[in-house]
Write a protein that holds these residues in place. Structure first.
Motif, PDB file in Angstrom:
ATOM      1  N   GLY A  56       0.803  -1.219   0.000  1.00  0.00           N
ATOM      2  CA  GLY A  56       0.000   0.000   0.000  1.00  0.00           C
ATOM      3  C   GLY A  56       0.834   1.267   0.000  1.00  0.00           C
ATOM      4  N   THR A  86       2.020   4.953   3.612  1.00  0.00           N
ATOM      5  CA  THR A  86       0.836   4.388   2.988  1.00  0.00           C
ATOM      6  C   THR A  86      -0.279   5.436   3.035  1.00  0.00           C
ATOM      7  N   GLU A  87      -1.287   5.205   2.238  1.00  0.00           N
ATOM      8  CA  GLU A  87      -2.419   6.136   2.201  1.00  0.00           C
ATOM      9  C   GLU A  87      -3.287   6.023   3.443  1.00  0.00           C
ATOM     10  N   TYR A  88      -3.296   4.865   4.081  1.00  0.00           N
ATOM     11  CA  TYR A  88      -4.183   4.645   5.216  1.00  0.00           C
ATOM     12  C   TYR A  88      -3.432   4.694   6.516  1.00  0.00           C
TER      13      TYR A  88
END
Length: 133
Positions: free
Chosen positions: A108, A131-133
């Motif tokens: 991710g 990561t994006e999250y």
């Protein structure tokens, strides 16, 4: 989540590899674009080697998973699947191809930053990804 990788090597190590293995080593380790830009500059080749090792650590494949030969697992990443070039502003940029890109996607990873430096004797690379999250 934050991922990191760092590597420090002696430039003489790359110099010895080039002297011993020549074109075979260069073709296995560097992309055509890397060789076009940096073939004549050993410190630049060495720092890119360090960046590839740091990236392997960041991706979680480690040094044992780097090389992509027949005796390595299918998840192994080839040296040429990690490419280090300068972007339009001259800042080092990391480009992932093949299994390296697949592994980054599986983790991710959204943003990857690369920093390179070298002295007359040593080359160091640091890679940081989020990561994006």
């Amino acid at each position: 989540m934050l991922y990191t990788g760092i590597d420090l090597i002696e430039i003489a190590r790359i110099e010895r590899a080039v002297a011993r293995w020549g074109e075979r080593f260069l073709q296995r380790s560097y992309t055509p674009a890397e060789l076009y830009a940096y073939r004549q500059r050993l410190p630049s080749l060495a720092v890119r080697w360090a960046a590839k090792e740091a990236t392997a650590k960041l991706l979680g494949v480690g040094l044992r998973g780097l090389g992509g030969s027949a005796e390595k697992p299918a998840t192994a990443v080839a040296w040429t699947e990690i490419e280090v070039l300068g972007d339009a502003s001259g800042r080092p940029a990391l480009y992932l191809h093949g299994r390296a890109a697949t592994q980054a996607q599986a983790l991710g990873l959204a943003h990857i930053a690369l920093s390179l430096s070298h002295t007359r004797e040593h080359a160091i690379a640091s890679v940081v990804a989020t990561t994006e999250y």
